[in-house]
Structure formats: C-alpha cells, structure tokens
Design an enzyme around this catalytic site. Structure first.
Site, PDB file in Angstrom:
ATOM      1  N   GLY A 222      15.283   1.291  -4.458  1.00  0.00           N
ATOM      2  CA  GLY A 222      16.160   0.794  -3.469  1.00  0.00           C
ATOM      3  C   GLY A 222      17.470   1.146  -4.043  1.00  0.00           C
ATOM      4  O   GLY A 222      17.737   1.864  -5.057  1.00  0.00           O
ATOM      5  N   GLY A 223      18.567   0.411  -3.782  1.00  0.00           N
ATOM      6  CA  GLY A 223      20.112   0.397  -4.385  1.00  0.00           C
ATOM      7  C   GLY A 223      20.214   0.075  -5.754  1.00  0.00           C
ATOM      8  O   GLY A 223      20.750   0.715  -6.610  1.00  0.00           O
TER       9      GLY A 223
ATOM     10  N   GLU B 234      17.241  23.984 -20.614  1.00  0.00           N
ATOM     11  CA  GLU B 234      15.934  24.368 -21.311  1.00  0.00           C
ATOM     12  C   GLU B 234      15.532  25.963 -20.462  1.00  0.00           C
ATOM     13  O   GLU B 234      14.511  26.185 -20.688  1.00  0.00           O
ATOM     14  CB  GLU B 234      14.702  23.577 -21.161  1.00  0.00           C
TER      15      GLU B 234
ATOM     16  N   THR C 275      16.753  27.916 -16.976  1.00  0.00           N
ATOM     17  CA  THR C 275      16.875  27.640 -15.417  1.00  0.00           C
ATOM     18  C   THR C 275      15.724  28.175 -14.780  1.00  0.00           C
ATOM     19  O   THR C 275      14.833  29.069 -15.257  1.00  0.00           O
ATOM     20  CB  THR C 275      17.929  28.655 -14.939  1.00  0.00           C
ATOM     21  N   SER C 276      15.284  27.563 -13.895  1.00  0.00           N
ATOM     22  CA  SER C 276      14.230  27.747 -12.949  1.00  0.00           C
ATOM     23  C   SER C 276      14.211  29.282 -12.813  1.00  0.00           C
ATOM     24  O   SER C 276      12.778  29.867 -12.531  1.00  0.00           O
ATOM     25  CB  SER C 276      14.181  26.938 -11.711  1.00  0.00           C
ATOM     26  N   ASN C 277      15.143  29.899 -12.239  1.00  0.00           N
ATOM     27  CA  ASN C 277      15.145  31.246 -11.866  1.00  0.00           C
ATOM     28  C   ASN C 277      14.625  32.198 -13.372  1.00  0.00           C
ATOM     29  O   ASN C 277      13.936  33.058 -12.834  1.00  0.00           O
ATOM     30  CB  ASN C 277      16.523  31.908 -11.271  1.00  0.00           C
TER      31      ASN C 277
ATOM     32  N   GLN D   7       0.739  -1.272  -0.009  1.00  0.00           N
ATOM     33  CA  GLN D   7      -0.069  -0.165  -0.023  1.00  0.00           C
ATOM     34  C   GLN D   7       0.985   1.310  -0.061  1.00  0.00           C
ATOM     35  O   GLN D   7       0.563   2.111  -0.750  1.00  0.00           O
ATOM     36  CB  GLN D   7      -0.850   0.034   1.473  1.00  0.00           C
TER      37      GLN D   7
END
Length: 136
Positions: free
Chosen positions: A92-93, A116, A118-120, A32
């Site tokens: 996991g690993g 593409e 930058t976020s700023n 779950q």
C-alpha cells in the site's frame, strides 16, 4: 546478474514486513489473495535464478552460453521490476516510503535494466545467435 540474490533478499525483507503489517486485526500475509501474489513473486524469482544457474553451468562447462546468459539477464531484470513493483503495491502507501526499504529495490531494478545492458540489447544479442543457428 546480481538481480537474483538481490531480489531473493528483497522478497525476504518484504515477507517480514507483510507479517508485521496488520489489517482487520490480522497480518496481511494471512489473506489468501496476498498469499497467491507472494507465491507468484517467489515463483518468478526461482525461475530467474534457474536461468542464471543454467547460463553459468554452460559457461563453466566451456559450452556456448551467450544466448542463455542474455535470456537470463533479460528475464531476471523483468522479474526484478515486476516483483519489486508488486511488493510496493502489496504494502500500500507505505511501500513508497523509505521507512521500509522496499522502494529501493524498485529503483535498483529500474537502473539495472539500463546499466547492465538494456533489454533491447539483450533481445538483439539473442536474435543474432538464434538466427545464426538457422542460417547454417
């Protein structure tokens, strides 16, 4: 905004792997807690896709779309990183190994945030257009 179809494909790949990976004799996708996280990932991708489609709809209709496109790009790039990171974590690993290809989606999401726009830059673009609306 190549992230949306790319990460839909990545999510499908990840689901196929989660069904094959077993813990306590059952697929880890049957637990779950895993299902909740898979649903969150799908929800994020779906929301990003809708934002991209909305920006494209506005552009195709000849309406202003720059803010919506910047929002879609920023949100999709954040979703891409979050979803690919979660996919690695859930595996996991082995998520970090090149055997399954999930790590490539994470690397692609990080470089996509850089090349593409930058976020700023996206935030600056949004602020410029939003503030113009209120200066009138």
């Amino acid at each position: 905004l190549v992230f949306t179809p790319l990460f839909q494909l990545g999510l499908l790949l990840h689901m196929a792997l989660l069904i094959r990976l077993k813990q306590f004799g059952q697929p880890i996708s049957s637990f779950q807690g895993m299902q909740f996280q898979i649903s969150e990932m799908a929800l994020d991708i779906y929301g990003a896709r809708l934002m991209v489609y909305n920006a494209a709809r506005l552009k195709d209709g000849g309406k202003p779309f720059v803010v919506e496109a910047s929002m879609a790009k920023l949100h999709a790039s954040r979703v891409a990183e979050r979803v690919s990171s979660k996919a690695i974590e859930l595996m996991g690993g082995v998520g970090f190994t090149k055997d399954f290809g999930v790590e490539k989606f994470y690397r692609d999401s990080k470089i996509g945030q850089i090349y593409e726009g930058t976020s700023n830059i996206q935030l600056q673009t949004m602020a410029k257009y939003i503030l113009q609306q209120y200066e009138k």
